[in-house]
Design an enzyme around this catalytic site. Structure first.
Site, mmCIF file in Angstrom:
data_model
loop_
_atom_site.group_PDB
_atom_site.id
_atom_site.type_symbol
_atom_site.label_atom_id
_atom_site.label_comp_id
_atom_site.label_asym_id
_atom_site.label_seq_id
_atom_site.Cartn_x
_atom_site.Cartn_y
_atom_site.Cartn_z
ATOM 1 C CG ASP A 99 -0.345 0.016 3.039
ATOM 2 O OD1 ASP A 99 1.066 0.488 2.391
ATOM 3 O OD2 ASP A 99 -0.924 -0.406 3.812
ATOM 4 C CG ASP B 297 -5.854 -5.468 2.006
ATOM 5 O OD1 ASP B 297 -6.655 -4.991 0.730
ATOM 6 O OD2 ASP B 297 -5.434 -5.073 3.074
ATOM 7 C CB CYS C 139 -11.120 -27.213 7.194
ATOM 8 S SG CYS C 139 -9.933 -26.305 6.814
ATOM 9 C CB CYS D 42 -6.534 -25.465 7.977
ATOM 10 S SG CYS D 42 -6.885 -25.797 9.428
ATOM 11 C CB CYS E 160 -9.049 -29.067 9.572
ATOM 12 S SG CYS E 160 -10.702 -27.084 10.415
ATOM 13 C CG HIS F 233 -9.223 -23.177 10.455
ATOM 14 N ND1 HIS F 233 -10.107 -24.087 9.889
ATOM 15 C CD2 HIS F 233 -10.682 -21.662 10.422
ATOM 16 C CE1 HIS F 233 -11.353 -23.652 9.278
ATOM 17 N NE2 HIS F 233 -11.919 -22.476 9.869
#
Lengths: 376, 376
Positions: free
Chosen positions: A93, A267, A305, A307, A310, A336
């Protein structure tokens, strides 16, 4: 790999779009969600884990990095990519938004903003020219114009004056950016919630010409309905053949609504910040892992999930490590949340390409309406 | 995989030994360093990363786990291994040491210790019988006898009385442990720095009979010279064919000196705790990453280290993220420190097996004497 920056639109479904931004550092599949690596790290994550979640690009914050460790130091050390061990694209940015929210003793003039660092009180100047120089030193792949963003609500005159200042700064940013093949400069549309000002801003930006266009000045407290109202017209005011980036958004349903309205990039700190405060985003809404209902629950956060939080841990474990203030709590929940956000993006990309976005969206909302699994 | 617990001594070099402890959950190569996973997590690390450093076994703290999330809850959830996603061996301490250092309103009797939790003030009892039950509920592979450990210095009568109480508790621990194939109960030698009391304690323990023996009551402030003085005789008082565990040790040179004197297992929070406070252990001594000398240093912490902190990041980055209080600082430095500690262990195992331990030790001390690389 290409040595230029380009955008190929591949499919559309209504206003929703999917495509690929090609850069010398790799492709960015759109719609894309960019995790935020404020101070040269996505908090609580190793960069290889961020990549594993499916992120093609990170966002770095110019304001934070210019103050510490400084852009000059990062440049001497070989640039931000090498510094933080992320060799794929980085968007930075301009620093303008965070000067307004974090710095003290700000003074805004036609030239730019002088301010004092929130870290050590030292005095600094950000202007279109210094922002371009800092983002160049960082080695950013996608550079954002230096702009001013008024807090909403504000009266129309204030919004118009601010937008026109940002358009003059956009021209100065373009001039200062120079010729940098493989790197992109994005203009930022302003104009608050005023359709005519948004149109004027979009036209001013296109007259200058940019590699991509951001919808700025939203997600600053106006609420989802007002934001969607603006997104019903703002993206269409921007060129169809360039990426459109909605800055600082958002919650999962904000993201889906934005993509539906023609946004390609977003974002937000939400997945990582929430992860550190015990909030998990799932297909069935938000789970507050600190709640006592999870203390004895052997089930994963989300059984579907992929990840590590999980796959390998129970809600009871996540509850325990959050209560115990262990670092692995923030590590697992951030992992996650970033995975969930990236899976939403992949779901939307696939659905837009397959022409099934409307069905995907209905399914997304139905899952959330269902709510979390019942306590045991 | 075996379904019993056993120890095979493979090589010796002077008093130093190398071998393998076989358990149903995997082998433990000795000499072994056990990272500490106090509250069901090795702080700042994913368990798969702990394994990557070379750890064969973790230590869990009975005191912390009995208070939160409680042993009963961990048992209901399938045991500590499953709870924390570590399927290899776990050793749990008895809780006795930490009751003395952390709990309030302790009351010691022949039966055991009553105390109040440092978390919520709730009242608890630890005795040989309750400690065995808690460690059983946790699913510990190597269970430690419940003992009492007086702070040093203390007069000989106090040390003798305490040691004899611990020996009576060792018998009660053995009786309460019962018959648990594949699980081991270790006795703990006490006696302070008194050779005759250590001998008496060792004899008492061997009369009861254990699968392994710890040297307890050291690393409690007596200093390295006094500790090594005790280790010059204490390990030899214990059976040659059983593992010998030195509790709570230590710094790298403590570890090397202990192995040299016949110790097979150790544990310490030092690599993880130091990692979170910006201290890195290297072949050339301790590096304080917060020092300004590292701010512009593009070199790794240790160019020969295999850990991610050294492979992928500069000292300048590690300095920056420490100063910025980013979680990745503790994550990377802990990973580095645990890797360094495990590499010391591997180096010693190899050297003992090859009959070159003396040369390895000289090299270890020479590297440390050399000091950190010069600033740029």
């Amino acid at each position: 790999m290409t040595n230029t920056f380009s955008f190929q639109l591949q499919s559309t479904h209504g206003a929703a779009r999917t495509g690929v931004i090609s850069t010398p550092r790799g492709d960015i599949r759109t719609p894309a969600f960019m995790p935020v690596g404020t101070a040269a790290t996505v908090k609580a994550m190793m960069p290889e884990s961020v990549r594993e979640t499916g992120a093609d690009i990170l966002l770095g914050n110019t304001y934070h990095l210019m103050l510490r460790p400084t852009a000059e130091r990062i440049d001497r050390l070989g640039g931000l990519h090498k510094f933080m061990n992320w060799d794929r694209p980085i968007l930075t940015d301009s620093g303008g938004f965070q000067v307004m929210s974090l710095a003290s003793l700000r003074k805004l003039t036609e030239d730019g903003v002088t301010f004092k660092s929130h870290i050590d009180g030292s005095k600094h100047v950000l202007s279109p020219e210094t922002s371009m120089e800092i983002q160049r030193l960082l080695g950013s792949d996608i550079v954002m114009c230096f702009d001013e963003c008024p807090a909403l609500p504000a009266d129309k005159t204030r919004i118009a004056d601010s937008m026109r200042l940002s358009m003059r700064w956009a021209q100065r940013s373009r001039d200062a950016f120079g010729d940098r093949p493989g790197h992109a400069l994005f203009g930022i549309q302003q104009g608050g919630l005023e359709e005519d000002l948004r149109a004027e801003s979009a036209e001013a930006l296109q007259n200058i010409g940019f590699e991509g266009y951001a919808v700025g000045g939203l997600a600053v407290g106006e609420g989802q309905e007002a934001m969607f109202g603006c997104l019903d017209y703002a993206p269409a005011q921007l060129p169809v053949d360039k990426p459109r980036y909605l800055m600082g958004v958002g919650k999962p349903d904000d993201i889906v609504g934005a993509v539906k309205r023609g946004i390609d990039m977003m974002d937000c700190v939400l997945p990582s910040r929430s992860g550190r405060t015990g909030q998990a985003f799932t297909r069935h809404g938000v789970v507050n892992i600190k709640n006592a209902r999870h203390a004895d629950d052997p089930r994963p956060l989300d059984e579907n999930c992929r990840c590590p939080a999980c796959r390998n841990y129970s809600r009871a474990y996540l509850h325990h490590v959050f209560r115990s203030q262990e670092m692995i709590s923030g590590m697992l929940l951030t992992w996650h949340n970033l995975t969930y956000f990236q899976d939403i993006m992949q779901g939307m990309r696939d659905a837009i390409a397959a022409g099934t976005f409307a069905a995907w969206e209905a399914d997304f909302h139905a899952g959330r309406a269902q709510g979390d699994i019942e306590p045991l």
